[in-house]
Scaffold this motif. Sequence first.
Motif, short mmCIF file in Angstrom:
data_model
loop_
_atom_site.label_atom_id
_atom_site.label_comp_id
_atom_site.label_asym_id
_atom_site.label_seq_id
_atom_site.Cartn_x
_atom_site.Cartn_y
_atom_site.Cartn_z
N ARG A 144 0.83 -1.20 0.00
CA ARG A 144 0.00 0.00 0.00
C ARG A 144 0.87 1.25 0.00
O ARG A 144 2.00 1.24 0.46
CB ARG A 144 -0.95 -0.01 1.20
CG ARG A 144 -1.98 -1.12 1.07
CD ARG A 144 -3.02 -1.14 2.15
NE ARG A 144 -3.90 -2.28 1.93
CZ ARG A 144 -5.03 -2.24 1.22
NH1 ARG A 144 -5.45 -1.09 0.72
NH2 ARG A 144 -5.75 -3.33 1.03
N ASP A 145 0.31 2.33 -0.56
CA ASP A 145 1.01 3.60 -0.52
C ASP A 145 0.63 4.34 0.76
O ASP A 145 -0.16 3.83 1.58
CB ASP A 145 0.72 4.44 -1.76
CG ASP A 145 -0.77 4.69 -1.99
OD1 ASP A 145 -1.54 4.64 -1.01
OD2 ASP A 145 -1.16 4.91 -3.15
N MET A 146 1.17 5.52 0.94
CA MET A 146 0.96 6.22 2.20
C MET A 146 -0.49 6.66 2.38
O MET A 146 -0.93 6.89 3.51
CB MET A 146 1.91 7.43 2.28
CG MET A 146 1.99 8.06 3.66
SD MET A 146 2.51 6.93 4.96
CE MET A 146 4.29 6.93 4.75
N VAL A 147 -1.26 6.76 1.30
CA VAL A 147 -2.67 7.15 1.44
C VAL A 147 -3.57 5.94 1.61
O VAL A 147 -4.79 6.06 1.62
CB VAL A 147 -3.13 8.02 0.25
CG1 VAL A 147 -2.34 9.31 0.20
CG2 VAL A 147 -3.04 7.28 -1.08
N GLY A 148 -2.97 4.74 1.73
CA GLY A 148 -3.73 3.56 2.13
C GLY A 148 -4.23 2.66 1.04
O GLY A 148 -4.91 1.67 1.31
N PHE A 149 -3.89 2.95 -0.23
CA PHE A 149 -4.33 2.13 -1.34
C PHE A 149 -3.19 1.26 -1.85
O PHE A 149 -2.02 1.66 -1.78
CB PHE A 149 -4.87 3.01 -2.48
CG PHE A 149 -6.22 3.59 -2.21
CD1 PHE A 149 -7.35 3.06 -2.82
CD2 PHE A 149 -6.38 4.66 -1.34
CE1 PHE A 149 -8.61 3.59 -2.56
CE2 PHE A 149 -7.63 5.19 -1.08
CZ PHE A 149 -8.75 4.66 -1.69
N GLU A 253 6.05 14.11 8.38
CA GLU A 253 6.40 13.94 6.98
C GLU A 253 5.94 12.56 6.52
O GLU A 253 6.37 11.54 7.08
CB GLU A 253 7.91 14.07 6.78
CG GLU A 253 8.34 13.86 5.32
CD GLU A 253 9.85 13.83 5.15
OE1 GLU A 253 10.40 14.88 4.80
OE2 GLU A 253 10.46 12.76 5.38
N PHE A 254 5.06 12.54 5.52
CA PHE A 254 4.53 11.29 5.00
C PHE A 254 4.59 11.34 3.48
O PHE A 254 4.02 12.26 2.88
CB PHE A 254 3.08 11.09 5.46
CG PHE A 254 2.92 11.13 6.95
CD1 PHE A 254 3.19 10.02 7.73
CD2 PHE A 254 2.51 12.31 7.58
CE1 PHE A 254 3.04 10.06 9.11
CE2 PHE A 254 2.36 12.36 8.96
CZ PHE A 254 2.63 11.24 9.73
N GLY A 255 5.31 10.41 2.88
CA GLY A 255 5.53 10.53 1.44
C GLY A 255 5.50 9.23 0.67
O GLY A 255 5.56 8.13 1.23
N THR A 256 5.43 9.38 -0.62
CA THR A 256 5.55 8.27 -1.58
C THR A 256 6.63 8.64 -2.58
O THR A 256 6.61 9.75 -3.15
CB THR A 256 4.23 8.02 -2.33
OG1 THR A 256 3.21 7.66 -1.40
CG2 THR A 256 4.40 6.90 -3.36
N TYR A 257 7.57 7.74 -2.77
CA TYR A 257 8.62 7.94 -3.77
C TYR A 257 8.19 7.22 -5.03
O TYR A 257 8.18 5.99 -5.10
CB TYR A 257 9.96 7.39 -3.27
CG TYR A 257 11.15 7.93 -4.02
CD1 TYR A 257 11.83 9.06 -3.56
CD2 TYR A 257 11.60 7.34 -5.20
CE1 TYR A 257 12.93 9.58 -4.25
CE2 TYR A 257 12.69 7.84 -5.88
CZ TYR A 257 13.35 8.96 -5.41
OH TYR A 257 14.43 9.45 -6.11
N PHE A 258 7.80 8.00 -6.04
CA PHE A 258 7.41 7.42 -7.32
C PHE A 258 8.66 7.15 -8.15
O PHE A 258 9.52 8.02 -8.32
CB PHE A 258 6.50 8.38 -8.09
CG PHE A 258 6.32 7.99 -9.54
CD1 PHE A 258 5.44 6.99 -9.89
CD2 PHE A 258 7.07 8.60 -10.54
CE1 PHE A 258 5.29 6.60 -11.23
CE2 PHE A 258 6.93 8.23 -11.88
CZ PHE A 258 6.05 7.22 -12.21
#
Length: 319
Positions: A144-149, A253-258
Motif C-alpha cells: 500500500r502507498d501512504m494514502v492507504g491504497f 512527513e509522510f511521502g511516496t517515492y514514485f
Amino acid sequence: MSDDIPEPQAVCHPITRSAIFLVATVGPEKDHADTVRSWCGDVAALVRAIGTRAPVANLSCVVGFGSDVCERLFGAPRPASLHPFKEVRADDRHAVSTPGDILMHIRADHMDLCFELASQIMEKLDGAVTVVDEVHGFRYFDLRDMVGFVDCTENPSGRAAESFTSVGSEDADFEGGSYVIVQKYLHDLKAWNALPVEKQELIIGRKKLSDVELDASVKPSSSHSSLTTIEEDGKEVKILRHNMVFGRPGSAEFGTYFIGYARTPKPIEQMMDNMFIGRPPGNYDRILDYSRAVTGSLFFVPSAELLDDLADREPSAGK
C-alpha cells in the motif's frame, strides 16, 4: 531477453521490502568524471560482494544517468530519448524539475543490505559527487502507498515487463537500457484521512480494501487510475513502478517515492500531463489536492553490459 540483446540491469526484479534512493550531481572537475566512470565498472562487483551475505534477500542496484551529465561522462552518441525532466505546471499544481546526474536505486528485502551497499558506493564516489536527495523507503503492509491504497497494481510482469521497459532496435547503441523518472511526493495525511473512504475511492478509482477497480459507470474520468492509463493505437502502454513509502512521523512527513521505468519517457510524461494539467485540461488528478511533488528527474539506465563498459569509455568516444 534474446541472446543478442544486452542484459538489462535489475529493472524488472521483484519489489523488495526496503529501498534506498540516491540522487547525486557530479563535481565540475575532470577527475570527478573520471572517478564516476571508473565506479561504473565496480557496481556489479559491489552488489555481488555484499549480496552474498544474504543471497535470498534480493539485493540489487540500478544506476541511471541524467541528460546534463551524459555526454560529459561518456561522450557521443547519447540515448535518443534522454532530455532534461519536463516540468509541468497548472494553477497551483507543479511537477517540479530538480537536479540529478546519477540515480542509484538500491533494493533488498533487508534495509541493512541497502545501507551497506549505499555506504560502499558513497565511499567509492567520495569527493566526486554530491548527494542532492536521499530517501530510505519501505514496503507498507500489502504494497500500500501512504494514502492507504495498494500501489503498483497494474505493473506488467515477465516478458511483458521487459518489452515495456527495455529499449530495442529503435536505438541500437542503447539496446537493453531503460528510462526512469523519479518524483518524491509529500502528502497532507490529516486532510486526506478526513475524507470519507468513498470519496477517497472515487479519487483513486479503486476500492480501498479490496483494490478492485471501480466500475466504469461510477469511476470519475478525473480518477488517478483513469488519468494514468495510457493508450497508443488502441493498446494500453504500461510502465513498471517500484514505488516506496517513506516518512518521519515525528516531523509529520509522510511521502511516496514514485519511480517509473519505461522503454521511452513518453508514456510517463503523458501521465504527468494528464495528472497535473488534466484530460481534458482542468480535469486533473484530485490526489494532487492532497499531495505535492517536491522532486523530479529523468535518467537513462544503460544495460548491465554497457554500465560495466562505461568505465573504459572516453568522453570523446562515439560516432
